[in-house]
Each structure stands twice: as C-alpha cells, then as structure tokens.
Design a protein around this motif. Structure first.
Motif, PDB file in Angstrom:
ATOM      1  N   CYS A   1      27.718  -1.098   7.492  1.00  0.00           N
ATOM      2  CA  CYS A   1      28.055   0.276   7.869  1.00  0.00           C
ATOM      3  C   CYS A   1      28.274   1.045   6.573  1.00  0.00           C
ATOM      4  O   CYS A   1      28.875   0.513   5.625  1.00  0.00           O
ATOM      5  N   THR A   2      27.808   2.261   6.539  1.00  0.00           N
ATOM      6  CA  THR A   2      27.811   3.051   5.302  1.00  0.00           C
ATOM      7  C   THR A   2      29.187   3.113   4.638  1.00  0.00           C
ATOM      8  O   THR A   2      29.301   3.074   3.407  1.00  0.00           O
ATOM      9  N   GLU A   3      30.244   3.197   5.445  1.00  0.00           N
ATOM     10  CA  GLU A   3      31.581   3.403   4.896  1.00  0.00           C
ATOM     11  C   GLU A   3      32.262   2.131   4.400  1.00  0.00           C
ATOM     12  O   GLU A   3      33.240   2.200   3.650  1.00  0.00           O
ATOM     13  N   LEU A   4      31.800   0.970   4.821  1.00  0.00           N
ATOM     14  CA  LEU A   4      32.529  -0.266   4.534  1.00  0.00           C
ATOM     15  C   LEU A   4      32.756  -0.548   3.046  1.00  0.00           C
ATOM     16  O   LEU A   4      33.838  -1.026   2.678  1.00  0.00           O
ATOM     17  N   PRO A   5      31.793  -0.274   2.166  1.00  0.00           N
ATOM     18  CA  PRO A   5      32.059  -0.564   0.744  1.00  0.00           C
ATOM     19  C   PRO A   5      33.290   0.150   0.190  1.00  0.00           C
ATOM     20  O   PRO A   5      33.912  -0.337  -0.758  1.00  0.00           O
ATOM     21  N   LEU A   6      33.657   1.280   0.790  1.00  0.00           N
ATOM     22  CA  LEU A   6      34.817   2.026   0.311  1.00  0.00           C
ATOM     23  C   LEU A   6      36.121   1.271   0.524  1.00  0.00           C
ATOM     24  O   LEU A   6      37.113   1.537  -0.163  1.00  0.00           O
ATOM     25  N   ALA A   7      36.115   0.333   1.469  1.00  0.00           N
ATOM     26  CA  ALA A   7      37.361  -0.355   1.827  1.00  0.00           C
ATOM     27  C   ALA A   7      37.444  -1.762   1.264  1.00  0.00           C
ATOM     28  O   ALA A   7      38.404  -2.477   1.544  1.00  0.00           O
ATOM     29  N   VAL A   8      36.471  -2.164   0.477  1.00  0.00           N
ATOM     30  CA  VAL A   8      36.483  -3.521  -0.077  1.00  0.00           C
ATOM     31  C   VAL A   8      37.286  -3.528  -1.378  1.00  0.00           C
ATOM     32  O   VAL A   8      36.959  -2.815  -2.326  1.00  0.00           O
ATOM     33  N   GLU A   9      38.329  -4.339  -1.415  1.00  0.00           N
ATOM     34  CA  GLU A   9      39.135  -4.470  -2.626  1.00  0.00           C
ATOM     35  C   GLU A   9      38.751  -5.716  -3.418  1.00  0.00           C
ATOM     36  O   GLU A   9      38.743  -5.705  -4.643  1.00  0.00           O
ATOM     37  N   LYS A  10      38.429  -6.784  -2.721  1.00  0.00           N
ATOM     38  CA  LYS A  10      37.984  -8.005  -3.383  1.00  0.00           C
ATOM     39  C   LYS A  10      37.209  -8.838  -2.371  1.00  0.00           C
ATOM     40  O   LYS A  10      37.340  -8.658  -1.158  1.00  0.00           O
ATOM     41  N   ALA A  11      36.385  -9.726  -2.893  1.00  0.00           N
ATOM     42  CA  ALA A  11      35.609 -10.602  -2.016  1.00  0.00           C
ATOM     43  C   ALA A  11      35.247 -11.862  -2.782  1.00  0.00           C
ATOM     44  O   ALA A  11      34.981 -11.821  -3.985  1.00  0.00           O
ATOM     45  N   ASN A  12      35.229 -12.971  -2.074  1.00  0.00           N
ATOM     46  CA  ASN A  12      34.868 -14.245  -2.677  1.00  0.00           C
ATOM     47  C   ASN A  12      33.379 -14.544  -2.544  1.00  0.00           C
ATOM     48  O   ASN A  12      32.885 -15.495  -3.156  1.00  0.00           O
ATOM     49  N   LEU A  13      32.699 -13.750  -1.741  1.00  0.00           N
ATOM     50  CA  LEU A  13      31.272 -13.962  -1.494  1.00  0.00           C
ATOM     51  C   LEU A  13      30.464 -12.797  -2.063  1.00  0.00           C
ATOM     52  O   LEU A  13      30.980 -11.686  -2.199  1.00  0.00           O
ATOM     53  N   PRO A  14      29.191 -13.021  -2.373  1.00  0.00           N
ATOM     54  CA  PRO A  14      28.329 -11.900  -2.769  1.00  0.00           C
ATOM     55  C   PRO A  14      28.244 -10.892  -1.621  1.00  0.00           C
ATOM     56  O   PRO A  14      28.151 -11.269  -0.451  1.00  0.00           O
ATOM     57  N   LEU A  15      28.275  -9.610  -1.964  1.00  0.00           N
ATOM     58  CA  LEU A  15      28.200  -8.541  -0.969  1.00  0.00           C
ATOM     59  C   LEU A  15      26.913  -7.756  -1.149  1.00  0.00           C
ATOM     60  O   LEU A  15      26.501  -7.481  -2.275  1.00  0.00           O
ATOM     61  N   PHE A  16      26.314  -7.370  -0.031  1.00  0.00           N
ATOM     62  CA  PHE A  16      25.116  -6.542  -0.062  1.00  0.00           C
ATOM     63  C   PHE A  16      25.410  -5.218   0.621  1.00  0.00           C
ATOM     64  O   PHE A  16      25.808  -5.184   1.784  1.00  0.00           O
ATOM     65  N   ASP A  17      25.210  -4.132  -0.116  1.00  0.00           N
ATOM     66  CA  ASP A  17      25.314  -2.793   0.447  1.00  0.00           C
ATOM     67  C   ASP A  17      23.892  -2.322   0.746  1.00  0.00           C
ATOM     68  O   ASP A  17      23.103  -2.087  -0.185  1.00  0.00           O
ATOM     69  N   PRO A  18      23.525  -2.169   2.018  1.00  0.00           N
ATOM     70  CA  PRO A  18      22.157  -1.759   2.352  1.00  0.00           C
ATOM     71  C   PRO A  18      21.728  -0.446   1.700  1.00  0.00           C
ATOM     72  O   PRO A  18      20.533  -0.239   1.467  1.00  0.00           O
ATOM     73  N   LEU A  19      22.689   0.423   1.372  1.00  0.00           N
ATOM     74  CA  LEU A  19      22.314   1.677   0.715  1.00  0.00           C
ATOM     75  C   LEU A  19      21.722   1.423  -0.666  1.00  0.00           C
ATOM     76  O   LEU A  19      20.815   2.140  -1.101  1.00  0.00           O
ATOM     77  N   ASP A  20      22.220   0.412  -1.359  1.00  0.00           N
ATOM     78  CA  ASP A  20      21.650   0.068  -2.658  1.00  0.00           C
ATOM     79  C   ASP A  20      20.204  -0.387  -2.498  1.00  0.00           C
ATOM     80  O   ASP A  20      19.318   0.017  -3.269  1.00  0.00           O
ATOM     81  N   SER A  21      19.976  -1.240  -1.498  1.00  0.00           N
ATOM     82  CA  SER A  21      18.615  -1.721  -1.252  1.00  0.00           C
ATOM     83  C   SER A  21      17.699  -0.577  -0.855  1.00  0.00           C
ATOM     84  O   SER A  21      16.547  -0.506  -1.299  1.00  0.00           O
ATOM     85  N   LEU A  22      18.198   0.327  -0.029  1.00  0.00           N
ATOM     86  CA  LEU A  22      17.395   1.455   0.417  1.00  0.00           C
ATOM     87  C   LEU A  22      17.004   2.353  -0.747  1.00  0.00           C
ATOM     88  O   LEU A  22      15.834   2.731  -0.898  1.00  0.00           O
ATOM     89  N   ALA A  23      17.971   2.694  -1.588  1.00  0.00           N
ATOM     90  CA  ALA A  23      17.697   3.591  -2.714  1.00  0.00           C
ATOM     91  C   ALA A  23      16.658   2.991  -3.654  1.00  0.00           C
ATOM     92  O   ALA A  23      15.712   3.672  -4.086  1.00  0.00           O
ATOM     93  N   THR A  24      16.811   1.707  -3.963  1.00  0.00           N
ATOM     94  CA  THR A  24      15.857   1.045  -4.856  1.00  0.00           C
ATOM     95  C   THR A  24      14.465   1.012  -4.240  1.00  0.00           C
ATOM     96  O   THR A  24      13.463   1.292  -4.921  1.00  0.00           O
ATOM     97  N   ALA A  25      14.396   0.668  -2.958  1.00  0.00           N
ATOM     98  CA  ALA A  25      13.096   0.578  -2.287  1.00  0.00           C
ATOM     99  C   ALA A  25      12.416   1.938  -2.191  1.00  0.00           C
ATOM    100  O   ALA A  25      11.185   2.033  -2.287  1.00  0.00           O
ATOM    101  N   MET A  26      13.190   2.998  -2.010  1.00  0.00           N
ATOM    102  CA  MET A  26      12.593   4.332  -1.927  1.00  0.00           C
ATOM    103  C   MET A  26      11.977   4.739  -3.264  1.00  0.00           C
ATOM    104  O   MET A  26      10.879   5.298  -3.301  1.00  0.00           O
ATOM    105  N   VAL A  27      12.692   4.450  -4.343  1.00  0.00           N
ATOM    106  CA  VAL A  27      12.135   4.751  -5.667  1.00  0.00           C
ATOM    107  C   VAL A  27      10.884   3.931  -5.920  1.00  0.00           C
ATOM    108  O   VAL A  27       9.855   4.448  -6.375  1.00  0.00           O
ATOM    109  N   ASP A  28      10.946   2.632  -5.612  1.00  0.00           N
ATOM    110  CA  ASP A  28       9.785   1.765  -5.816  1.00  0.00           C
ATOM    111  C   ASP A  28       8.593   2.233  -4.985  1.00  0.00           C
ATOM    112  O   ASP A  28       7.441   2.206  -5.451  1.00  0.00           O
TER     113      ASP A  28
END
Length: 202
Positions: free
Chosen positions: A157-184
């Motif tokens: 969900c678009t807003e979820l990264p704003l609420a992450v303080e720490k994580a033990n696992l790798p996190l994927f923000d789909p917006l990052d993937s989208l932005a990169t793919a659009m440029v490519d």
C-alpha cells in the motif's frame, strides 16, 4: 450509492496527461491493479497507440526475481481489498512464488493503520504521537510475517513505507519498482524521440 470504478476517475486524466506529452503511464496504487479495475484501464488506454502502460505489480515481482532469485516465500502487507482481490497473491503464484499474508484480523489492523481517521497513516503521516499506533501496528505486522517464514516483504500500500521504523527482512516498495520501470520503458521505447513500433505493454 454504488462505488464508482476507479477506472472512471483515471479516464478523466489520461487524455490531459497524454496531451501534455506523457508517453509512459503507471498508477501508484496497489488496489487499482485489481483485475476488474486494471483490465478496464488497459482497455480505456488502447486508443493511445503510442503510450505504454507499466503494471506496478508485475514489475515489482520482476524486481524480486532478479534481486532475490532463490527466494520463494514473499510476505505481503496490504489493505483488505488488495488481499481480497488477490492483487499480489495471484501473480506471485503464477511465478512459482508463495504469498505469505496475515490472517483476516491482522489484515484489518493494517487496513486501520492506513485509513483510521484519528491515527491512521493517511490522517497523521505516521508522524509524532498521533502516528505512534500506526507505526506499532505496521511493526507488529512485519514481525508476524517474519514469524510465518516470509523471506522478504512487499509493502503493498502506498502509505505503508511511511510507518516502517525498522525491519529484519528486506522490504520492497512497489513505487520504487514502478518508477524505475517507467524510466526504463521510456528509454527503451522513446529514445531520441522515436516511438517503438511494438505496441507491447508491460
């Protein structure tokens, strides 16, 4: 009153975007990629033959497969609608990956962490004391996915990264993937102002 399909709203802006020079379009909303919505959006865009559409869910999964090729168990944090419409679980399965999702009460807590009018991320930006509950709910949800043996987590969900303080696992923000793919996609299809002959869409 029945809810309006989100495609109707998107259709109102597609013309002005294309008229202003947009040649690659993506929608930064996970739930919008539910089949009943996104398929209608793609149909509505067919009149624009020289415009490419990037699917945020597909490109996120491609990123995961490229960066973590041996990973199988993919955690997904999302709203109730995204889980219900299998926005991530179905395409993950088609790639041989297993979606690890919270049970219904857990998904409902995450949904509230986004939408609650008093303490949700949309209302508070997950900032300060008002946003503390949302941050705690998201943190607990990440720990729950880890306990379910997720190897990484999609913040679905678009807003979820704003609420992450720490994580033990790798996190994927789909917006990052989208932005990169659009440029490519733009570079590949429209370099030097040339419109690629292929009408293929991501």
């Amino acid at each position: 009153m029945p809810l309006e399909n989100a495609t109707v709203g998107a259709a109102k802006v597609r013309g002005p975007l294309v008229a202003s020079g947009a040649r690659v379009l993506g929608v930064p909303c996970n739930t919008f990629h539910a089949k009943p919505i996104f398929e209608q959006f793609e149909l509505a865009m067919r009149e624009f033959q020289d415009v490419r559409i990037v699917n945020m869910i597909d490109t996120t999964i491609m990123d995961i497969r490229r960066r973590y090729p041996s990973t199988v168990h993919i955690g997904v944090l999302s709203t109730t609608g995204t889980k219900r419409e299998r926005v991530f679980s179905e395409p993950l399965s088609s790639h041989g990956l297993i979606a690890i999702e919270l049970d219904e009460p857990g998904v409902e807590r995450v949904h509230a962490a986004i939408y609650d009018e008093d303490w949700g991320i949309k209302a508070t930006g997950a900032l300060g004391e008002r946003g503390l509950t949302a941050r705690r709910v998201v943190g607990d949800a990440l720990e729950s996915l880890e306990s379910l043996h997720a190897e990484l987590v999609i913040l679905g969900c678009t807003e979820l990264p704003l609420a992450v303080e720490k994580a033990n696992l790798p996190l994927f923000d789909p917006l990052d993937s989208l932005a990169t793919a659009m440029v490519d996609t733009f570079v590949e299809c429209f370099r030097s102002g040339h419109v690629a002959e292929s009408a293929s869409r991501l």
